[in-house]
Design an enzyme around this catalytic site. Sequence first.
Site, PDB file in Angstrom:
ATOM      1  N   ARG A 115       4.070  -4.497 -14.291  1.00  0.00           N
ATOM      2  CA  ARG A 115       5.523  -4.441 -14.221  1.00  0.00           C
ATOM      3  C   ARG A 115       6.061  -5.801 -13.800  1.00  0.00           C
ATOM      4  O   ARG A 115       5.410  -6.532 -13.054  1.00  0.00           O
ATOM      5  CB  ARG A 115       5.973  -3.386 -13.199  1.00  0.00           C
ATOM      6  CG  ARG A 115       5.836  -1.946 -13.688  1.00  0.00           C
ATOM      7  CD  ARG A 115       6.346  -0.947 -12.669  1.00  0.00           C
ATOM      8  NE  ARG A 115       5.507  -0.947 -11.480  1.00  0.00           N
ATOM      9  CZ  ARG A 115       5.793  -1.555 -10.350  1.00  0.00           C
ATOM     10  NH1 ARG A 115       6.934  -2.214 -10.208  1.00  0.00           N
ATOM     11  NH2 ARG A 115       4.966  -1.521  -9.331  1.00  0.00           N
ATOM     12  N   TYR A 155       3.659  -3.501 -22.031  1.00  0.00           N
ATOM     13  CA  TYR A 155       2.825  -2.975 -20.952  1.00  0.00           C
ATOM     14  C   TYR A 155       3.431  -1.755 -20.258  1.00  0.00           C
ATOM     15  O   TYR A 155       4.597  -1.782 -19.833  1.00  0.00           O
ATOM     16  CB  TYR A 155       2.543  -4.067 -19.873  1.00  0.00           C
ATOM     17  CG  TYR A 155       1.841  -3.430 -18.718  1.00  0.00           C
ATOM     18  CD1 TYR A 155       0.484  -3.151 -18.800  1.00  0.00           C
ATOM     19  CD2 TYR A 155       2.546  -2.953 -17.621  1.00  0.00           C
ATOM     20  CE1 TYR A 155      -0.149  -2.437 -17.810  1.00  0.00           C
ATOM     21  CE2 TYR A 155       1.922  -2.249 -16.620  1.00  0.00           C
ATOM     22  CZ  TYR A 155       0.575  -1.998 -16.712  1.00  0.00           C
ATOM     23  OH  TYR A 155      -0.057  -1.265 -15.739  1.00  0.00           O
ATOM     24  N   LYS A 215       8.671   4.990 -14.902  1.00  0.00           N
ATOM     25  CA  LYS A 215       9.412   4.379 -13.802  1.00  0.00           C
ATOM     26  C   LYS A 215      10.906   4.236 -14.139  1.00  0.00           C
ATOM     27  O   LYS A 215      11.768   4.435 -13.283  1.00  0.00           O
ATOM     28  CB  LYS A 215       8.792   3.028 -13.430  1.00  0.00           C
ATOM     29  CG  LYS A 215       7.363   3.142 -12.860  1.00  0.00           C
ATOM     30  CD  LYS A 215       7.341   4.097 -11.734  1.00  0.00           C
ATOM     31  CE  LYS A 215       6.022   4.516 -11.133  1.00  0.00           C
ATOM     32  NZ  LYS A 215       4.909   3.716 -10.937  1.00  0.00           N
ATOM     33  N   HIS A 271       8.623   8.278  -5.529  1.00  0.00           N
ATOM     34  CA  HIS A 271       7.338   7.716  -5.986  1.00  0.00           C
ATOM     35  C   HIS A 271       6.222   8.396  -5.193  1.00  0.00           C
ATOM     36  O   HIS A 271       5.603   7.782  -4.326  1.00  0.00           O
ATOM     37  CB  HIS A 271       7.358   6.209  -5.735  1.00  0.00           C
ATOM     38  CG  HIS A 271       6.284   5.433  -6.415  1.00  0.00           C
ATOM     39  ND1 HIS A 271       5.970   4.144  -6.072  1.00  0.00           N
ATOM     40  CD2 HIS A 271       5.430   5.749  -7.430  1.00  0.00           C
ATOM     41  CE1 HIS A 271       4.987   3.692  -6.839  1.00  0.00           C
ATOM     42  NE2 HIS A 271       4.641   4.648  -7.666  1.00  0.00           N
ATOM     43  N   SER A 304       2.626   1.066  -5.239  1.00  0.00           N
ATOM     44  CA  SER A 304       1.752   0.962  -6.406  1.00  0.00           C
ATOM     45  C   SER A 304       0.367   0.451  -5.998  1.00  0.00           C
ATOM     46  O   SER A 304       0.254  -0.489  -5.208  1.00  0.00           O
ATOM     47  CB  SER A 304       2.364   0.014  -7.425  1.00  0.00           C
ATOM     48  OG  SER A 304       3.642   0.484  -7.787  1.00  0.00           O
ATOM     49  N   CYS A 352      -1.858   1.798  -4.134  1.00  0.00           N
ATOM     50  CA  CYS A 352      -2.198   2.028  -2.724  1.00  0.00           C
ATOM     51  C   CYS A 352      -2.777   3.411  -2.486  1.00  0.00           C
ATOM     52  O   CYS A 352      -2.824   3.889  -1.350  1.00  0.00           O
ATOM     53  CB  CYS A 352      -0.984   1.808  -1.843  1.00  0.00           C
ATOM     54  SG  CYS A 352      -0.520   0.064  -1.742  1.00  0.00           S
ATOM     55  N   ASP A 396       1.978  10.484  -9.202  1.00  0.00           N
ATOM     56  CA  ASP A 396       2.820   9.280  -9.140  1.00  0.00           C
ATOM     57  C   ASP A 396       4.291   9.566  -8.849  1.00  0.00           C
ATOM     58  O   ASP A 396       4.925   8.799  -8.155  1.00  0.00           O
ATOM     59  CB  ASP A 396       2.710   8.512 -10.467  1.00  0.00           C
ATOM     60  CG  ASP A 396       3.176   7.064 -10.365  1.00  0.00           C
ATOM     61  OD1 ASP A 396       2.733   6.361  -9.442  1.00  0.00           O
ATOM     62  OD2 ASP A 396       3.989   6.638 -11.202  1.00  0.00           O
ATOM     63  N   ARG A 439      -5.694   0.110 -16.835  1.00  0.00           N
ATOM     64  CA  ARG A 439      -5.290   1.502 -16.615  1.00  0.00           C
ATOM     65  C   ARG A 439      -5.916   2.454 -17.626  1.00  0.00           C
ATOM     66  O   ARG A 439      -6.348   2.052 -18.699  1.00  0.00           O
ATOM     67  CB  ARG A 439      -3.767   1.606 -16.747  1.00  0.00           C
ATOM     68  CG  ARG A 439      -2.983   0.728 -15.776  1.00  0.00           C
ATOM     69  CD  ARG A 439      -2.308   1.530 -14.723  1.00  0.00           C
ATOM     70  NE  ARG A 439      -1.821   0.711 -13.609  1.00  0.00           N
ATOM     71  CZ  ARG A 439      -1.280   1.231 -12.513  1.00  0.00           C
ATOM     72  NH1 ARG A 439      -1.174   2.543 -12.374  1.00  0.00           N
ATOM     73  NH2 ARG A 439      -0.876   0.458 -11.531  1.00  0.00           N
TER      74      ARG A 439
HETATM   75  P1  GTP Z   1      -0.126   3.322  -9.027  1.00  0.00           P
HETATM   76  O1  GTP Z   1      -0.640   4.062 -10.209  1.00  0.00           O
HETATM   77  O2  GTP Z   1       0.016   1.855  -9.269  1.00  0.00           O
HETATM   78  O3  GTP Z   1       1.153   3.891  -8.502  1.00  0.00           O
HETATM   79  O4  GTP Z   1      -1.289   3.367  -7.877  1.00  0.00           O
HETATM   80  P2  GTP Z   1      -1.816   4.527  -6.899  1.00  0.00           P
HETATM   81  O5  GTP Z   1      -0.943   4.584  -5.689  1.00  0.00           O
HETATM   82  O6  GTP Z   1      -2.008   5.787  -7.655  1.00  0.00           O
HETATM   83  O7  GTP Z   1      -3.218   3.939  -6.410  1.00  0.00           O
HETATM   84  P3  GTP Z   1      -4.721   4.402  -6.767  1.00  0.00           P
HETATM   85  O8  GTP Z   1      -5.041   5.771  -6.263  1.00  0.00           O
HETATM   86  O9  GTP Z   1      -4.950   4.153  -8.204  1.00  0.00           O
HETATM   87  O10 GTP Z   1      -5.557   3.370  -5.890  1.00  0.00           O
HETATM   88  C1  GTP Z   1      -5.440   1.985  -6.058  1.00  0.00           C
HETATM   89  C2  GTP Z   1      -6.562   1.264  -5.415  1.00  0.00           C
HETATM   90  O11 GTP Z   1      -6.694   1.629  -4.033  1.00  0.00           O
HETATM   91  C3  GTP Z   1      -7.921   1.563  -6.066  1.00  0.00           C
HETATM   92  O12 GTP Z   1      -8.633   0.357  -6.209  1.00  0.00           O
HETATM   93  C4  GTP Z   1      -8.605   2.469  -5.088  1.00  0.00           C
HETATM   94  O13 GTP Z   1      -9.993   2.336  -5.145  1.00  0.00           O
HETATM   95  C5  GTP Z   1      -8.027   2.032  -3.732  1.00  0.00           C
HETATM   96  N1  GTP Z   1      -7.992   3.170  -2.778  1.00  0.00           N
HETATM   97  C6  GTP Z   1      -7.442   4.384  -2.999  1.00  0.00           C
HETATM   98  N2  GTP Z   1      -7.611   5.205  -1.927  1.00  0.00           N
HETATM   99  C7  GTP Z   1      -8.273   4.471  -0.998  1.00  0.00           C
HETATM  100  C8  GTP Z   1      -8.742   4.749   0.336  1.00  0.00           C
HETATM  101  O14 GTP Z   1      -8.580   5.836   0.883  1.00  0.00           O
HETATM  102  N3  GTP Z   1      -9.376   3.734   0.978  1.00  0.00           N
HETATM  103  C9  GTP Z   1      -9.565   2.508   0.400  1.00  0.00           C
HETATM  104  N4  GTP Z   1     -10.184   1.578   1.105  1.00  0.00           N
HETATM  105  N5  GTP Z   1      -9.149   2.213  -0.860  1.00  0.00           N
HETATM  106  C10 GTP Z   1      -8.513   3.176  -1.539  1.00  0.00           C
HETATM  107  C1  SPV Z   2       3.038   1.620 -10.595  1.00  0.00           C
HETATM  108  O1  SPV Z   2       3.006   0.384 -10.703  1.00  0.00           O
HETATM  109  O2  SPV Z   2       3.514   2.192  -9.584  1.00  0.00           O
HETATM  110  C2  SPV Z   2       2.462   2.453 -11.668  1.00  0.00           C
HETATM  111  C3  SPV Z   2       2.072   1.807 -12.916  1.00  0.00           C
HETATM  112  O3  SPV Z   2       2.365   3.654 -11.505  1.00  0.00           O
HETATM  113  S1  SPV Z   2       3.447   1.493 -13.935  1.00  0.00           S
HETATM  114  O4  SPV Z   2       3.613   2.633 -14.839  1.00  0.00           O
HETATM  115  O5  SPV Z   2       3.131   0.286 -14.709  1.00  0.00           O
HETATM  116  O6  SPV Z   2       4.627   1.331 -13.145  1.00  0.00           O
HETATM  117 MN    MN Z   3       3.037   4.305  -9.425  1.00  0.00          MN
END
Ligand code: GTP
Ligand code: SPV
Ligand code: MN
Length: 592
Positions: free
Chosen positions: A69, A197, A206, A226, A248, A250, A277, A376
């Site tokens: 983004r 993208y 979003k 979110h 994002s 996290c 999400d 992704r």
């Molecule tokens: P968006 O799709 O961008 O909104 O991201 P998200 O909030 O869904 O994050 P996601 O669950 O994909 O995790 C992102 C990164 O954080 C990955 O590399 C995970 O491995 C890492 N991660 C997720 N949960 C944990 C956790 O409990 N501990 C640690 N150390 N890393 C974590």
């Molecule tokens: C985020 O960045 O919080 C996502 C991926 O979930 S995107 O759809 O690119 O915003």
């Molecule tokens: Mn997201």
Amino acid sequence: MTNNRYVLNWIDEMAALTKPDKIVWIDGSEEQAEALRAEAVASGELVKLNPELYPNCYLHRTAVNDVARVEDRTFICTTKKEDAGNINNWMAPAECYEKLGKLFRGSMVGRTMYVIPYSMGVPESEFAKIGIELTDSIYVVLNMLIMTRAGQHILDILGDSPDFIKGLHARADIDEKNRYICHFPEDNTIWSVNSGYGGNVLLGKKCFALRIASYLGRKEGWMAEHMLILGVEFPNGEIKYVSAAFPSACGKTNLAMLIPPEIFRKKGYKVWCVGDDIAWLRIGKDGRLWAVNPENGFFGVAPGTNEHSNPNALAATKKDTIFTNVALNTDNNTVWWEGLDDNPPKHCIDWKGNVWDYTKYDKKDKTTCAAHPNSRFTAPAVNCPCVSSEFNSTTGVPISAIVFGGRRAKTAPLVYQSFNWQHGTFVGSIMASETTAAAAGAVGVVRRDPMAMRPFVGYNMGDYFAHWLAMGKRIPNPPKIFHVNWFRTDSEGHFIWPGFGDNMRVLLWILDRVEGKVDAKETAIGYVPNLDDINIEGLNLTKETLANLLDVDKEAWKQDIANIKEFYALIGDRVPAELYQELEALEARLDK
Ligand code: GTP
Ligand code: SPV
Ligand code: MN
């Protein structure tokens, strides 16, 4: 198709602007989707993966300059600048239409315009809202078919109504200097140009389900957040629902698909995923807050996803999935990314489309990655082994707890509970997190990200805080509000808390608090668990370490206060007085 005049007139107007060679209506049929996949494979837009190992799966590579983004090129175009606020970029609607109109003009010459009618939310639900996206990208069409409920049936439901969100997307030249993601909340319109993208172009996500929906939610008395939504099933079969807002990349997808540690599984605990999400929340007739996930699939971060960290997500990607910017293993035509396993493929094409030399791969150097850090997968929700039985519910699920969280190496403890809704809103408003690869720009810089919505509130952030406070007054039986941090590090920069499945231990404390089953320690920032109330059985973690994880470092918090004040000042004069009172009260407690 449709006889809806509003739809037809608008499409005529957009086609006159962009001048496509032809217009194709997306009907939602498998035949049409299959023909589009074949066309995209023939043109090189998609790579078909090994049909035995990854049936109906494809790989797509975006342009090297177009992998996340773009927050600095995202605009909220309201008549009055104050209504967009200081946190959003703003352009006057007329100026923006004029400027982007030039970029859209003739952008689809020699191309096809696809018309995608879609619903965010189960179409039969009161929560649902309809959108139509016009795009010249087959990749967008195929992703929208996974991420939303799309096709002719949505036009049938829309009937003659003018009530739909108008989205226009053109890839144009993928020119980053002329890339714009613009929202016109007063016109129910989204214009996106010069990107291909994810979050920039899948306009239901979003752009609509957060930026436009947050604006509508404020007007109509509901919330677009979110947030993931999950259900914790107890051994007696009872299920309690939690929603959680993390910025994002996290951990939302990971928490939403959590598999409890063995000691809990043996007792009969399970976790069910409703969403990973976005949550739309409304006050139910019973006085509780109810949530639906408006999406129909997962657009998840690939790197780090593996058999141990998130087996449910991995399973979801084994069929009917589109991968974006991951690596291609040319020995067996499968995909790979950093953190999938410790066997980087010997013969591989990286996310840029170049031959990748695994012997030069250095785990610590992101520039040597085969997959982009923000690569992704787009997977249908039905593929996920832990998808909730309530996934297609028209009423959603009742929320017992709202959890905020971010990546903080130091300040925030593993978990704490706010004193009440107003204080919980304050806790959300002062959230901070280290930036990630999900947005263009520097990674690892701490920035304030209220409710994980900094890039996604479609109006003035001060008004958004006021809306949270107003909602709290209207919910007879509101969820309790918590804050978590899985990312505290030791002096060598290693994560102290094991995270992932073990986050269940924190969820259970949260639900115990909701039920009033455990006491807690009152601190300056909120209620923190007593050491014995977080179950660490089976973990390689001492009580001392747990105590460190839960410690409230008053000095670090005091240092944060100045930054919070600056941030509130930046948001401007619409920050509600109640939040300044909470800030003063926090300062006073820290000084005690
Ligand atoms: P968006 O799709 O961008 O909104 O991201 P998200 O909030 O869904 O994050 P996601 O669950 O994909 O995790 C992102 C990164 O954080 C990955 O590399 C995970 O491995 C890492 N991660 C997720 N949960 C944990 C956790 O409990 N501990 C640690 N150390 N890393 C974590
Ligand atoms: C985020 O960045 O919080 C996502 C991926 O979930 S995107 O759809 O690119 O915003
Ligand atoms: Mn997201």
